[in-house]
Design a protein around this motif. Sequence first.
Motif, PDB file in Angstrom:
ATOM      1  N   LYS A 164       0.831  -1.206   0.000  1.00 28.03           N
ATOM      2  CA  LYS A 164       0.000   0.000   0.000  1.00 28.03           C
ATOM      3  C   LYS A 164       0.866   1.257   0.000  1.00 28.03           C
ATOM      4  O   LYS A 164       1.878   1.338   0.692  1.00 28.03           O
ATOM      5  N   VAL A 165       0.427   2.240  -0.778  1.00 27.51           N
ATOM      6  CA  VAL A 165       1.104   3.536  -0.842  1.00 27.51           C
ATOM      7  C   VAL A 165       0.072   4.624  -0.531  1.00 27.51           C
ATOM      8  O   VAL A 165      -1.015   4.656  -1.125  1.00 27.51           O
ATOM      9  N   LEU A 166       0.410   5.497   0.408  1.00 25.34           N
ATOM     10  CA  LEU A 166      -0.455   6.615   0.789  1.00 25.34           C
ATOM     11  C   LEU A 166      -0.002   7.865   0.043  1.00 25.34           C
ATOM     12  O   LEU A 166       1.190   8.201   0.041  1.00 25.34           O
ATOM     13  N   VAL A 167      -0.959   8.551  -0.599  1.00 25.68           N
ATOM     14  CA  VAL A 167      -0.650   9.758  -1.356  1.00 25.68           C
ATOM     15  C   VAL A 167      -1.559  10.890  -0.872  1.00 25.68           C
ATOM     16  O   VAL A 167      -2.786  10.719  -0.795  1.00 25.68           O
ATOM     17  N   PHE A 168      -0.967  12.030  -0.560  1.00 21.91           N
ATOM     18  CA  PHE A 168      -1.754  13.205  -0.173  1.00 21.91           C
ATOM     19  C   PHE A 168      -0.969  14.449  -0.555  1.00 21.91           C
ATOM     20  O   PHE A 168       0.214  14.394  -0.876  1.00 21.91           O
ATOM     21  N   GLY A 169      -1.622  15.593  -0.512  1.00 27.53           N
ATOM     22  CA  GLY A 169      -0.937  16.850  -0.796  1.00 27.53           C
ATOM     23  C   GLY A 169      -1.657  18.014  -0.165  1.00 27.53           C
ATOM     24  O   GLY A 169      -2.634  17.847   0.576  1.00 27.53           O
ATOM     25  N   GLY A 170      -1.160  19.218  -0.450  1.00 24.55           N
ATOM     26  CA  GLY A 170      -1.820  20.425   0.031  1.00 24.55           C
ATOM     27  C   GLY A 170      -2.050  20.456   1.525  1.00 24.55           C
ATOM     28  O   GLY A 170      -3.176  20.647   1.980  1.00 24.55           O
ATOM     29  N   VAL A 171      -0.985  20.310   2.297  1.00 28.84           N
ATOM     30  CA  VAL A 171      -1.123  20.389   3.758  1.00 28.84           C
ATOM     31  C   VAL A 171      -1.519  21.809   4.172  1.00 28.84           C
ATOM     32  O   VAL A 171      -2.305  21.993   5.115  1.00 28.84           O
ATOM     33  N   TYR A 172      -0.980  22.799   3.499  1.00 23.66           N
ATOM     34  CA  TYR A 172      -1.375  24.205   3.689  1.00 23.66           C
ATOM     35  C   TYR A 172      -1.210  24.694   5.130  1.00 23.66           C
ATOM     36  O   TYR A 172      -2.031  25.474   5.629  1.00 23.66           O
TER      37      TYR A 172
END
Length: 274
Positions: free
Chosen positions: A14-22
């Motif tokens: 499994k790979v977790l992807v996220f962005g825009g922590v801001y």
Amino acid sequence: MEKSIKNIGLLKGKVLVFGGVYSNLQALEAIKNLAFADGIFPENIICTGDIVAYCAQPKECIELIKNWGIHCIAGNVELNLVNDIDDCGCNFEDGSRCDIFSRQWYPYLKSQVSDDDVNWLSTIPEFISFTYADKNVAVIHGSYFNTSEFIFKSTDWETKEQNFKALNADVILAGHCGLPFADSLKDKVWLNPGVIGMPANDGTPRVWYAILDDSDGFNFEICALDYDYKTTANLMVGKTLPQTYKETLETGIWDNWEILPEQEKGLQGKSIKV
């Protein structure tokens, strides 16, 4: 001119992807807790950029990402901080609401981060590539050609296709636009997990991320994340930050539609189904 792309090799599981922590520390802590509960290690976690921006705790978010040891690319905000530019780099139209708001939060951001923080941000690559489930995967912020380019689901496929060709990719993991979506044609997949620092204009305070799964070929799921948004909003009070972004954290509705194409404008306040 060919751009430098950091290759991180072969990823499995499994790979977790996220962005825009801001600069939203509470959302970042929530996604880290989720990764720990799911047994997803830092080497299988990817952030698509914009660690810092609208909210109150940029320095704390940089520290958490740095100490966590995950893969991260630079968004337009990081690139402009590193280059000591006096705006966020989104190329908003002069006098627009987004332009006015950026003149509030970007100076606040610059006042909160140290030289050491900026030096660390300078080590983050602009692009990442890796192999996963027999596919070539590339990670970008906006587009390969322009880190600040807004690419949405409704964006024409020709624009996306140019990125696939330039990156020699089967899958592109992107950020920047703030809305989660997947778009595919034949054997190519453009996947934007959304952002965790602000809601997705759907009328709820939840935020978004994605999980890749290679247990049966290449699969993915875009997921909603609940977190302590009330604390994030309260921390913005009394600071030189746009209070309308505080309201967005609570209502899940964007203040304006300036960056949105017509198709995405019609989705405001509607439940996201992915």
